[in-house]
Design a protein around this motif. Structure first.
Motif, PDB file in Angstrom:
ATOM      1  N   TYR A  90       6.469  75.366  89.790  1.00  0.00           N
ATOM      2  CA  TYR A  90       7.655  74.982  89.025  1.00  0.00           C
ATOM      3  C   TYR A  90       8.887  75.245  89.875  1.00  0.00           C
ATOM      4  CZ  TYR A  90       4.320  75.103  85.233  1.00  0.00           C
ATOM      5  OH  TYR A  90       3.221  74.893  84.439  1.00  0.00           O
ATOM      6  N   GLN A  91       9.299  74.233  90.603  1.00  0.00           N
ATOM      7  CA  GLN A  91      10.485  74.334  91.448  1.00  0.00           C
ATOM      8  C   GLN A  91      11.222  73.016  91.361  1.00  0.00           C
ATOM      9  OE1 GLN A  91       9.646  74.460  95.670  1.00  0.00           O
ATOM     10  NE2 GLN A  91       7.625  73.556  95.332  1.00  0.00           N
ATOM     11  N   GLY A  92      12.447  73.010  91.825  1.00  0.00           N
ATOM     12  CA  GLY A  92      13.191  71.765  91.737  1.00  0.00           C
ATOM     13  C   GLY A  92      14.386  71.749  92.659  1.00  0.00           C
ATOM     14  N   ILE A  93      15.096  70.622  92.578  1.00  0.00           N
ATOM     15  CA  ILE A  93      16.263  70.433  93.424  1.00  0.00           C
ATOM     16  C   ILE A  93      17.258  69.534  92.694  1.00  0.00           C
ATOM     17  CG2 ILE A  93      15.205  68.465  94.623  1.00  0.00           C
ATOM     18  CD1 ILE A  93      16.653  69.401  97.160  1.00  0.00           C
ATOM     19  N   ILE A  94      18.515  69.899  92.797  1.00  0.00           N
ATOM     20  CA  ILE A  94      19.603  69.061  92.284  1.00  0.00           C
ATOM     21  C   ILE A  94      20.236  68.411  93.515  1.00  0.00           C
ATOM     22  CG2 ILE A  94      21.801  69.024  91.050  1.00  0.00           C
ATOM     23  CD1 ILE A  94      20.815  71.722  89.736  1.00  0.00           C
ATOM     24  N   VAL A  95      20.367  67.091  93.492  1.00  0.00           N
ATOM     25  CA  VAL A  95      20.874  66.351  94.644  1.00  0.00           C
ATOM     26  C   VAL A  95      22.055  65.491  94.215  1.00  0.00           C
ATOM     27  CG1 VAL A  95      20.333  64.715  96.484  1.00  0.00           C
ATOM     28  CG2 VAL A  95      18.538  66.211  95.571  1.00  0.00           C
ATOM     29  N   ALA A  96      23.225  65.763  94.753  1.00  0.00           N
ATOM     30  CA  ALA A  96      24.419  64.953  94.494  1.00  0.00           C
ATOM     31  C   ALA A  96      24.801  64.259  95.797  1.00  0.00           C
ATOM     32  CB  ALA A  96      25.569  65.830  94.015  1.00  0.00           C
ATOM     33  N   THR A  97      25.009  62.944  95.730  1.00  0.00           N
ATOM     34  CA  THR A  97      25.294  62.172  96.934  1.00  0.00           C
ATOM     35  C   THR A  97      26.767  61.757  96.972  1.00  0.00           C
ATOM     36  OG1 THR A  97      23.029  61.359  96.945  1.00  0.00           O
ATOM     37  CG2 THR A  97      24.620  60.155  98.295  1.00  0.00           C
ATOM     38  N   PHE A  98      27.384  61.975  98.124  1.00  0.00           N
ATOM     39  CA  PHE A  98      28.777  61.620  98.362  1.00  0.00           C
ATOM     40  C   PHE A  98      28.866  60.807  99.648  1.00  0.00           C
ATOM     41  CE2 PHE A  98      28.875  65.333  95.724  1.00  0.00           C
ATOM     42  CZ  PHE A  98      29.983  65.176  94.908  1.00  0.00           C
ATOM     43  N   THR A  99      29.778  59.837  99.675  1.00  0.00           N
ATOM     44  CA  THR A  99      30.022  59.043 100.877  1.00  0.00           C
ATOM     45  C   THR A  99      31.438  59.319 101.371  1.00  0.00           C
ATOM     46  OG1 THR A  99      28.532  57.308 100.113  1.00  0.00           O
ATOM     47  CG2 THR A  99      30.094  56.694 101.837  1.00  0.00           C
ATOM     48  N   VAL A 100      31.579  59.481 102.686  1.00  0.00           N
ATOM     49  CA  VAL A 100      32.898  59.636 103.298  1.00  0.00           C
ATOM     50  C   VAL A 100      33.471  58.228 103.454  1.00  0.00           C
ATOM     51  CG1 VAL A 100      34.209  60.465 105.274  1.00  0.00           C
ATOM     52  CG2 VAL A 100      32.169  61.719 104.519  1.00  0.00           C
ATOM     53  N   LYS A 101      34.551  57.949 102.741  1.00  0.00           N
ATOM     54  CA  LYS A 101      35.167  56.617 102.738  1.00  0.00           C
ATOM     55  C   LYS A 101      36.505  56.649 103.459  1.00  0.00           C
ATOM     56  CE  LYS A 101      32.745  53.954  99.917  1.00  0.00           C
ATOM     57  NZ  LYS A 101      32.222  52.676 100.315  1.00  0.00           N
ATOM     58  N   GLN A 102      36.759  55.587 104.191  1.00  0.00           N
ATOM     59  CA  GLN A 102      38.051  55.438 104.866  1.00  0.00           C
ATOM     60  C   GLN A 102      39.115  55.151 103.806  1.00  0.00           C
ATOM     61  OE1 GLN A 102      37.982  55.655 108.404  1.00  0.00           O
ATOM     62  NE2 GLN A 102      40.162  55.988 108.118  1.00  0.00           N
ATOM     63  N   ASP A 103      40.266  55.812 103.914  1.00  0.00           N
ATOM     64  CA  ASP A 103      41.369  55.522 102.995  1.00  0.00           C
ATOM     65  C   ASP A 103      41.865  54.102 103.232  1.00  0.00           C
ATOM     66  OD1 ASP A 103      41.247  58.096 101.996  1.00  0.00           O
ATOM     67  OD2 ASP A 103      42.915  58.835 103.210  1.00  0.00           O
ATOM     68  N   ALA A 104      42.398  53.513 102.191  1.00  0.00           N
ATOM     69  CA  ALA A 104      42.969  52.167 102.313  1.00  0.00           C
ATOM     70  C   ALA A 104      44.153  52.221 103.272  1.00  0.00           C
ATOM     71  CB  ALA A 104      43.411  51.656 100.948  1.00  0.00           C
ATOM     72  N   ALA A 105      44.287  51.176 104.073  1.00  0.00           N
ATOM     73  CA  ALA A 105      45.415  51.102 105.009  1.00  0.00           C
ATOM     74  C   ALA A 105      46.710  50.990 104.221  1.00  0.00           C
ATOM     75  CB  ALA A 105      45.254  49.904 105.923  1.00  0.00           C
TER      76      ALA A 105
END
Length: 187
Positions: free
Chosen positions: A161-176
Motif C-alpha cells: 500500500y504505497q502511492g504517489i501524488i503527481v502534479a505536472t507544470f510546464t515552463v511557459k514563455q511570457d507573452a511578448a
C-alpha cells in the motif's frame, strides 16, 4: 532532517515512509522532468531543478503508511508560488510526510498547471489512479481515501500500500510585450 526508526518486536510503528523493509523514497517530495512517473520511481526526484522554457516537470509526493493501523482523515496538498517554490504535505491520524522543492525558471517565463493525479499501488500491480485534479486551487488541499497499513500486506512484502501524488507544470514563455513607437516623426 533524517530520522532513524528502530523496530522491536511488539512495538507499533507510526507514521509514513519510515523505511520499514527498505527502499522508501528519500526525498519523498521532489521534482523530475515529466516522463513515465511510475516507471521512474523516486530515484529521479530532485529538490532543486533548473527549468527550461517549453519543458514540463512533475512535482511528486511519495507516500506509504508504515503504521500498524490504517491512515484515516487523510489530507494532502501541493502549493507553488510564482518563483517556482513548491511545498507538499500529506497528513492523517497516524502521521504524514512533507517537503519543499524549487524549480528555478528563466526570466520572462511562468509556470502553467497541467493537472495532477493521485496513484495508489498494491504490491507490484499496476498503480490505480484514485483521484484526478484539474484546478490548482484544489491541489493545495484535498481529501484522500483511507490508506491501509503496511501490516495488511501479504507475507514477505511491506510495500503493498504505497502511492504517489503527481502534479505536472510546464515552463511557459511570457507573452511578448508590444513595443510602443516613440518616434514622433513617424506617420
Amino acid at each position: 532532517l533524517i530520522l532513524a526508526f528502530f523496530s522491536i518486536v511488539g512495538v507499533a510503528h507510526a507514521g509514513f515512509n519510515e523505511n520499514i523493509g527498505g527502499g522508501d523514497c528519500v526525498p519523498a517530495f521532489g521534482i523530475a522532468v515529466t516522463g513515465n512517473v511510475l516507471a521512474n520511481g523516486c530515484s529521479s526526484y530532485q529538490i532543486q531543478q533548473y527549468g527550461t522554457a517549453g519543458q514540463s516537470y512533475d512535482v511528486r509526493l511519495y507516500y506509504r503508511n508504515t503504521s500498524n493501523i490504517d491512515a484515516t482523515g487523510v489530507k494532502a496538498g501541493i502549493t507553488v508560488n510564482s518563483t517556482g517554490n513548491f511545498s507538499g504535505f500529506l497528513t492523517s491520524n497516524v502521521g504524514g510526510v512533507n517537503g519543499t522543492a524549487n524549480l528555478t525558471i528563466p526570466s520572462n517565463t511562468h509556470l502553467e498547471f497541467n493537472g495532477a493525479q493521485v496513484y495508489q499501488r498494491m504490491g507490484s500491480s499496476t498503480p490505480n489512479m484514485i483521484k484526478q485534479i484539474t484546478r490548482l486551487s484544489e491541489l493545495s488541499n484535498f481529501s484522500m481515501n483511507t490508506i491501509p497499513s503496511y501490516a495488511k500486506c501479504p507475507s514477505g512484502t511491506t510495500f503493498c500500500y504505497q502511492g504517489i501524488i503527481v502534479a505536472t507544470f510546464t515552463v511557459k514563455q511570457d507573452a511578448a510585450q508590444p513595443q510602443l513607437c516613440t518616434d514622433t516623426t513617424a506617420n
